[in-house]
Design a protein around this motif. Structure first.
Motif, PDB file in Angstrom:
ATOM      1  N   ILE A 166      -6.957  -0.413   5.265  1.00 59.88           N
ATOM      2  CA  ILE A 166      -6.592  -1.783   5.646  1.00 59.88           C
ATOM      3  C   ILE A 166      -7.719  -2.424   6.446  1.00 59.88           C
ATOM      4  O   ILE A 166      -8.077  -3.593   6.251  1.00 59.88           O
ATOM      5  N   ALA A 167      -8.308  -1.642   7.357  1.00 59.62           N
ATOM      6  CA  ALA A 167      -9.359  -2.162   8.235  1.00 59.62           C
ATOM      7  C   ALA A 167     -10.648  -2.479   7.494  1.00 59.62           C
ATOM      8  O   ALA A 167     -11.520  -3.164   8.035  1.00 59.62           O
ATOM      9  N   GLU A 168     -10.792  -1.986   6.267  1.00 63.88           N
ATOM     10  CA  GLU A 168     -11.976  -2.281   5.467  1.00 63.88           C
ATOM     11  C   GLU A 168     -11.966  -3.712   4.913  1.00 63.88           C
ATOM     12  O   GLU A 168     -13.015  -4.236   4.543  1.00 63.88           O
ATOM     13  N   ILE A 169     -10.790  -4.333   4.850  1.00 63.10           N
ATOM     14  CA  ILE A 169     -10.648  -5.643   4.214  1.00 63.10           C
ATOM     15  C   ILE A 169     -11.211  -6.738   5.122  1.00 63.10           C
ATOM     16  O   ILE A 169     -10.730  -6.938   6.247  1.00 63.10           O
ATOM     17  N   SER A 170     -12.222  -7.446   4.655  1.00 69.76           N
ATOM     18  CA  SER A 170     -12.920  -8.447   5.481  1.00 69.76           C
ATOM     19  C   SER A 170     -11.981  -9.520   5.990  1.00 69.76           C
ATOM     20  O   SER A 170     -12.099  -9.971   7.142  1.00 69.76           O
ATOM     21  N   GLU A 171     -11.044  -9.960   5.156  1.00 64.59           N
ATOM     22  CA  GLU A 171     -10.116 -11.025   5.574  1.00 64.59           C
ATOM     23  C   GLU A 171      -9.213 -10.566   6.714  1.00 64.59           C
ATOM     24  O   GLU A 171      -8.869 -11.359   7.607  1.00 64.59           O
ATOM     25  N   VAL A 172      -8.841  -9.292   6.697  1.00 64.77           N
ATOM     26  CA  VAL A 172      -8.030  -8.736   7.779  1.00 64.77           C
ATOM     27  C   VAL A 172      -8.843  -8.695   9.067  1.00 64.77           C
ATOM     28  O   VAL A 172      -8.381  -9.110  10.140  1.00 64.77           O
ATOM     29  N   ARG A 173     -10.084  -8.214   8.969  1.00 66.95           N
ATOM     30  CA  ARG A 173     -10.938  -8.105  10.145  1.00 66.95           C
ATOM     31  C   ARG A 173     -11.226  -9.492  10.733  1.00 66.95           C
ATOM     32  O   ARG A 173     -11.220  -9.673  11.960  1.00 66.95           O
ATOM     33  N   GLU A 174     -11.476 -10.459   9.870  1.00 65.91           N
ATOM     34  CA  GLU A 174     -11.765 -11.820  10.346  1.00 65.91           C
ATOM     35  C   GLU A 174     -10.588 -12.387  11.129  1.00 65.91           C
ATOM     36  O   GLU A 174     -10.764 -12.969  12.204  1.00 65.91           O
ATOM     37  N   LEU A 175      -9.381 -12.198  10.599  1.00 65.09           N
ATOM     38  CA  LEU A 175      -8.174 -12.686  11.270  1.00 65.09           C
ATOM     39  C   LEU A 175      -7.992 -12.048  12.641  1.00 65.09           C
ATOM     40  O   LEU A 175      -7.759 -12.733  13.645  1.00 65.09           O
ATOM     41  N   LEU A 176      -8.119 -10.718  12.697  1.00 63.70           N
ATOM     42  CA  LEU A 176      -7.846 -10.004  13.943  1.00 63.70           C
ATOM     43  C   LEU A 176      -8.962 -10.172  14.964  1.00 63.70           C
ATOM     44  O   LEU A 176      -8.694 -10.248  16.173  1.00 63.70           O
ATOM     45  N   VAL A 177     -10.209 -10.243  14.515  1.00 57.07           N
ATOM     46  CA  VAL A 177     -11.323 -10.449  15.451  1.00 57.07           C
ATOM     47  C   VAL A 177     -11.174 -11.788  16.170  1.00 57.07           C
ATOM     48  O   VAL A 177     -11.415 -11.891  17.378  1.00 57.07           O
ATOM     49  N   LYS A 178     -10.764 -12.817  15.451  1.00 57.80           N
ATOM     50  CA  LYS A 178     -10.555 -14.130  16.077  1.00 57.80           C
ATOM     51  C   LYS A 178      -9.482 -14.044  17.158  1.00 57.80           C
ATOM     52  O   LYS A 178      -9.632 -14.615  18.244  1.00 57.80           O
ATOM     53  N   ILE A 201       0.844  -1.205   0.000  1.00 52.82           N
ATOM     54  CA  ILE A 201       0.000   0.000   0.000  1.00 52.82           C
ATOM     55  C   ILE A 201       0.873   1.246   0.000  1.00 52.82           C
ATOM     56  O   ILE A 201       1.929   1.308   0.638  1.00 52.82           O
ATOM     57  N   SER A 202       0.441   2.243  -0.761  1.00 49.68           N
ATOM     58  CA  SER A 202       1.094   3.548  -0.806  1.00 49.68           C
ATOM     59  C   SER A 202       0.055   4.542  -1.314  1.00 49.68           C
ATOM     60  O   SER A 202      -1.106   4.181  -1.535  1.00 49.68           O
ATOM     61  N   LYS A 203       0.458   5.772  -1.523  1.00 48.05           N
ATOM     62  CA  LYS A 203      -0.470   6.767  -2.058  1.00 48.05           C
ATOM     63  C   LYS A 203      -0.855   6.443  -3.495  1.00 48.05           C
ATOM     64  O   LYS A 203      -1.907   6.872  -3.979  1.00 48.05           O
ATOM     65  N   GLU A 204      -0.003   5.679  -4.185  1.00 49.35           N
ATOM     66  CA  GLU A 204      -0.237   5.364  -5.590  1.00 49.35           C
ATOM     67  C   GLU A 204      -0.981   4.052  -5.813  1.00 49.35           C
ATOM     68  O   GLU A 204      -1.638   3.876  -6.842  1.00 49.35           O
ATOM     69  N   HIS A 205      -0.879   3.107  -4.885  1.00 52.18           N
ATOM     70  CA  HIS A 205      -1.484   1.797  -5.114  1.00 52.18           C
ATOM     71  C   HIS A 205      -1.874   1.089  -3.832  1.00 52.18           C
ATOM     72  O   HIS A 205      -1.413   1.447  -2.747  1.00 52.18           O
ATOM     73  N   PHE A 206      -2.724   0.069  -3.962  1.00 51.15           N
ATOM     74  CA  PHE A 206      -3.103  -0.808  -2.854  1.00 51.15           C
ATOM     75  C   PHE A 206      -3.405  -2.183  -3.449  1.00 51.15           C
ATOM     76  O   PHE A 206      -4.428  -2.385  -4.073  1.00 51.15           O
ATOM     77  N   TYR A 207      -2.455  -3.119  -3.260  1.00 50.11           N
ATOM     78  CA  TYR A 207      -2.586  -4.459  -3.806  1.00 50.11           C
ATOM     79  C   TYR A 207      -3.295  -5.352  -2.774  1.00 50.11           C
ATOM     80  O   TYR A 207      -2.651  -6.065  -1.985  1.00 50.11           O
ATOM     81  N   ILE A 208      -4.617  -5.316  -2.800  1.00 52.50           N
ATOM     82  CA  ILE A 208      -5.407  -6.017  -1.790  1.00 52.50           C
ATOM     83  C   ILE A 208      -5.153  -7.524  -1.825  1.00 52.50           C
ATOM     84  O   ILE A 208      -4.980  -8.168  -0.772  1.00 52.50           O
ATOM     85  N   ASP A 209      -5.122  -8.116  -3.015  1.00 56.49           N
ATOM     86  CA  ASP A 209      -4.906  -9.561  -3.130  1.00 56.49           C
ATOM     87  C   ASP A 209      -3.561  -9.966  -2.545  1.00 56.49           C
ATOM     88  O   ASP A 209      -3.444 -11.031  -1.921  1.00 56.49           O
ATOM     89  N   LYS A 210      -2.548  -9.123  -2.742  1.00 55.15           N
ATOM     90  CA  LYS A 210      -1.220  -9.417  -2.194  1.00 55.15           C
ATOM     91  C   LYS A 210      -1.247  -9.397  -0.672  1.00 55.15           C
ATOM     92  O   LYS A 210      -0.614 -10.229  -0.012  1.00 55.15           O
ATOM     93  N   LEU A 211      -2.006  -8.440  -0.111  1.00 59.59           N
ATOM     94  CA  LEU A 211      -2.123  -8.375   1.347  1.00 59.59           C
ATOM     95  C   LEU A 211      -2.802  -9.631   1.879  1.00 59.59           C
ATOM     96  O   LEU A 211      -2.318 -10.257   2.831  1.00 59.59           O
ATOM     97  N   ILE A 212      -3.918 -10.014   1.270  1.00 60.30           N
ATOM     98  CA  ILE A 212      -4.668 -11.189   1.724  1.00 60.30           C
ATOM     99  C   ILE A 212      -3.818 -12.446   1.663  1.00 60.30           C
ATOM    100  O   ILE A 212      -3.824 -13.267   2.595  1.00 60.30           O
ATOM    101  N   SER A 213      -3.043 -12.581   0.590  1.00 57.67           N
ATOM    102  CA  SER A 213      -2.207 -13.777   0.434  1.00 57.67           C
ATOM    103  C   SER A 213      -1.035 -13.806   1.403  1.00 57.67           C
ATOM    104  O   SER A 213      -0.400 -14.850   1.592  1.00 57.67           O
ATOM    105  N   ASN A 214      -0.736 -12.662   2.033  1.00 59.39           N
ATOM    106  CA  ASN A 214       0.386 -12.592   2.978  1.00 59.39           C
ATOM    107  C   ASN A 214      -0.043 -12.552   4.438  1.00 59.39           C
ATOM    108  O   ASN A 214       0.806 -12.436   5.328  1.00 59.39           O
ATOM    109  N   LEU A 215      -1.343 -12.648   4.696  1.00 52.48           N
ATOM    110  CA  LEU A 215      -1.812 -12.565   6.083  1.00 52.48           C
ATOM    111  C   LEU A 215      -1.229 -13.663   6.961  1.00 52.48           C
ATOM    112  O   LEU A 215      -1.033 -13.471   8.165  1.00 52.48           O
TER     113      LEU A 215
END
Length: 231
Positions: free
Chosen positions: A106-118, A51-65
């Motif tokens: 970042i907090a908008e991503i459901s996969e991130v929220r699911e991981l952290l809520v658990k 993630i930066s001001k220019e881009h946000f690779y959501i799939d890359k984040l999810i695959s690296n959780l």
């Protein structure tokens, strides 16, 4: 002695973490800053060019959780637990305005929220915990014995955040901080997954004109009343 779960939600820079730490220390409870967990994921994303001001690779984040391990280690000299990402202390790094500018995305991503809520729910299994965030009373601990919702005017919160950043040596201007506060308010309140809302049974605390001690004493009375009723 019976222990309860205390869930503190609210907008950014409303002093949630400050009063949560005070309560945890006073009661001998565990304190968890859920927002710091999202900041840790944000820091990971920034460091790995996700993630930066220019881009946000959501799939890359999810695959690296699966490569993200967040822990809290108590610092005796500070009196609270610091945040560690994959074994590295990142407490200072995650409190910058740059991290703040990305954390709501970042907090908008459901996969991130699911991981952290658990992880958050596991931390609270035995009660005796104070946790602050955006969805603690509505999602993480919907059955918490005491729920608080912290609020204050955007200008008041921006002033607090600005003074905090300046005292740390960060080079920021007030308008930039105010914009960040307002932008985070909008994103947090309008995201599809677990938006920031006041739980129906939460007690609202507007601390715009309260000192830290006044706020603590007001909330401590609520805690003591709840503990008395839980006997």
């Amino acid at each position: 002695m019976n222990k309860i779960t205390i869930a503190i939600d609210g907008f950014s820079s409303t002093g949630k973490s400050t009063v949560a730490k005070q309560l945890a220390k006073h009661l001998g409870y565990i304190y968890v800053d859920s927002g710091a967990m999202y900041r840790a994921v944000t820091w990971f994303a920034m460091q790995n060019n996700i993630i930066s001001k220019e881009h946000f690779y959501i799939d890359k984040l999810i695959s690296n959780l699966h490569n993200i391990t967040i822990s809290f280690i108590f610092n005796d000299s500070l009196g609270f637990a610091e945040v560690y990402l994959n074994g590295k202390n990142i407490e200072k790094q995650i409190r910058t305005l740059e991290v703040s500018s990305f954390v709501s995305q970042i907090a908008e991503i459901s996969e991130v929220r699911e991981l952290l809520v658990k992880q958050q729910q596991k931390l609270g299994e035995k009660k005796g915990i104070v946790m602050d965030g955006r969805d603690i009373g509505t999602v993480v601990f919907p059955k918490a014995e005491l729920k608080l919702f912290m609020t204050a005017s955007p200008e008041t919160r921006a002033t607090r955040r600005f003074n905090e950043l300046i005292s740390r040596g960060d080079k920021v201007n007030f308008e930039e901080v105010l914009h960040n506060v307002q932008e985070r308010d909008y994103i947090d309140s309008h995201r599809e997954d677990s938006p920031l809302i006041k739980a129906e049974d939460a007690i609202e605390i507007d601390n715009s004109t309260l000192t830290l001690d006044q706020q603590f004493q007001k909330i401590l009375q609520l805690v003591e009343s709840k503990l008395e009723n839980c006997k």
